[in-house]
Write a protein that holds these residues in place. Structure first.
Motif, PDB file in Angstrom:
ATOM      1  N   ARG A  29      -9.778  -2.722  -0.364  1.00  0.00           N
ATOM      2  CA  ARG A  29     -10.358  -2.602   0.825  1.00  0.00           C
ATOM      3  C   ARG A  29      -9.440  -3.050   2.186  1.00  0.00           C
ATOM      4  N   PRO A  30      -9.822  -3.058   3.248  1.00  0.00           N
ATOM      5  CA  PRO A  30      -9.090  -3.539   4.377  1.00  0.00           C
ATOM      6  C   PRO A  30      -8.556  -5.078   4.393  1.00  0.00           C
ATOM      7  N   VAL A  31      -7.632  -5.253   4.752  1.00  0.00           N
ATOM      8  CA  VAL A  31      -6.896  -6.846   4.609  1.00  0.00           C
ATOM      9  C   VAL A  31      -6.945  -7.444   6.035  1.00  0.00           C
ATOM     10  N   SER A  55       0.246  -1.281   5.890  1.00  0.00           N
ATOM     11  CA  SER A  55      -0.900  -0.378   5.782  1.00  0.00           C
ATOM     12  C   SER A  55      -0.569   1.052   5.193  1.00  0.00           C
ATOM     13  N   ARG A  56       0.678   1.492   5.622  1.00  0.00           N
ATOM     14  CA  ARG A  56       1.145   2.746   5.048  1.00  0.00           C
ATOM     15  C   ARG A  56       1.433   2.515   3.614  1.00  0.00           C
ATOM     16  N   THR A  57       2.328   1.465   3.161  1.00  0.00           N
ATOM     17  CA  THR A  57       2.558   1.100   1.860  1.00  0.00           C
ATOM     18  C   THR A  57       1.443   0.976   0.685  1.00  0.00           C
ATOM     19  N   PHE A  58       0.447   0.314   1.168  1.00  0.00           N
ATOM     20  CA  PHE A  58      -0.596  -0.121   0.319  1.00  0.00           C
ATOM     21  C   PHE A  58      -1.830   0.990   0.309  1.00  0.00           C
ATOM     22  N   VAL A  63      -5.736  -5.077   9.048  1.00  0.00           N
ATOM     23  CA  VAL A  63      -6.324  -5.344  10.410  1.00  0.00           C
ATOM     24  C   VAL A  63      -5.924  -6.598  11.123  1.00  0.00           C
ATOM     25  N   VAL A  64      -5.318  -6.689  12.023  1.00  0.00           N
ATOM     26  CA  VAL A  64      -4.789  -7.797  12.807  1.00  0.00           C
ATOM     27  C   VAL A  64      -6.003  -8.187  13.878  1.00  0.00           C
TER      28      VAL A  64
END
Length: 325
Positions: A29-31, A55-58, A63-64
């Motif tokens: 899920r989002p980090v 984001s692209r790699t994983f 999210v900043v």
């Protein structure tokens, strides 16, 4: 083998097999990556450059989340209290990790006990600048000028306990000068007063200083730290003359204590890969950063770097007579 023993053996084997599977499946899920500084400034932009690649790699969004305030305490404390599940990280400043411990009596987090270093990503460059009317082109000339009329030169900083203020105080102590420190709440006002001559000297990040140096409205006389920087190769480092003045900003990904080591290692490896990309290497200097951090990009190297910085920065800050408040 008894039925009970067999069941225990199978359960243990299943548990062992499940651990690497957990690491392989992260993130699901989002980090969230907390930046304890305002959106839009150089650290925030640098963090977003890296998280876009992650984001692209994983295949999951990194999210900043900007949580500025109270000398980095707000955002840093929030991550210290976050669940150590691999879904919250801190884009930590050197101020949060090695300055605050020596300037706050009651720090609401422990930089060593509450966090696990993931990767050091960049060092920030600061420049000692003078108004063009000041009769000094080098740091030795500036020191000589100040000593010829003690207390006659004002130096704009972002606060006595922030990085530029600490650098200025270290110069005064090491060189025996008496630059009058003038704290400013905003960089804009500090720079404008230096340009107008209301103050004669200021210390600013290289990314902010670059445009004014090119325009000729401010003149660089030295860069903070122990090494010259690529964008100003002819401007000496302060430590070339004053060896005891080796203060520099930097940024490090940190995880809450207890975050699984395999997740930390996995993220560290991908951050290192992101820092090697051509676009990050090209953009970083324009933001005032140097991403050539060597071994400190690894989790173990980042831990060694942090320990060294805590010791050296503490020695400098305490040597300046600054008491925690």
């Amino acid at each position: 083998m008894s039925g009970l023993s067999r069941r225990l053996l199978l359960a243990g084997a299943a548990l062992c097999c499940s651990l690497p599977a957990f690491a392989q499946s992260w993130p699901q899920r989002p980090v969230t990556v907390v930046v304890p500084q305002p959106a839009g400034n150089s650290p925030d932009v640098m963090c977003r450059l890296i998280t876009e690649k992650l984001s692209r790699t994983f295949g999951q969004q990194f999210v900043v989340e900007n949580r500025p305030g109270a000398a980095n305490l707000v955002g840093t404390q929030s991550v210290a209290r976050a669940a150590p599940d691999g879904y919250t990280f801190l884009f930590a400043t050197s101020a949060a990790l090695v300055t605050n411990p020596y300037t706050f009596k009651k720090l609401p987090y422990d930089p060593v006990k509450d966090f696990v270093p993931v990767a050091m990503v960049a060092k920030s460059n600061h420049v000692l600048l003078v108004n063009p009317e000041v009769k000094a082109n080098t740091l030795p000339e500036l020191i000589k000028l100040e000593k010829s009329a003690p207390g006659s030169l004002s130096l704009a900083v972002d606060g006595a306990r922030n990085l530029s203020g600490l650098i200025a105080q270290a110069i005064n102590k090491s060189a025996g000068t008496g630059f009058v420190l003038i704290p400013y709440n905003t960089t804009t006002n500090a720079v404008q007063d230096a340009i107008s001559g209301r103050v004669q000297v200021t210390i600013q990040s290289a990314s902010i200083a670059e445009a004014f140096i090119k325009a000729g409205t401010l003149r660089p006389v030295a860069v903070a730290g122990s090494k010259r920087i690529d964008s100003l190769p002819d401007v000496p480092a302060i430590a070339e003359m004053l060896q005891s003045v080796d203060l520099q900003g930097w940024f490090m990904f940190m995880a809450p204590a207890g975050t699984p080591a395999d997740i930390v290692a996995k993220l560290s490896a991908e951050i290192a890969r992101a820092l090697e990309s051509s676009d990050v290497r090209e953009r970083a200097p324009t933001l005032g950063f140097d991403v050539r951090v060597g071994d400190a990009v690894t989790a173990a190297g980042a831990k060694r770097f942090l320990d060294d910085q805590l010791a050296s920065s503490g020695k400098i800050i305490q040597g300046l007579g600054i008491e925690p408040e």
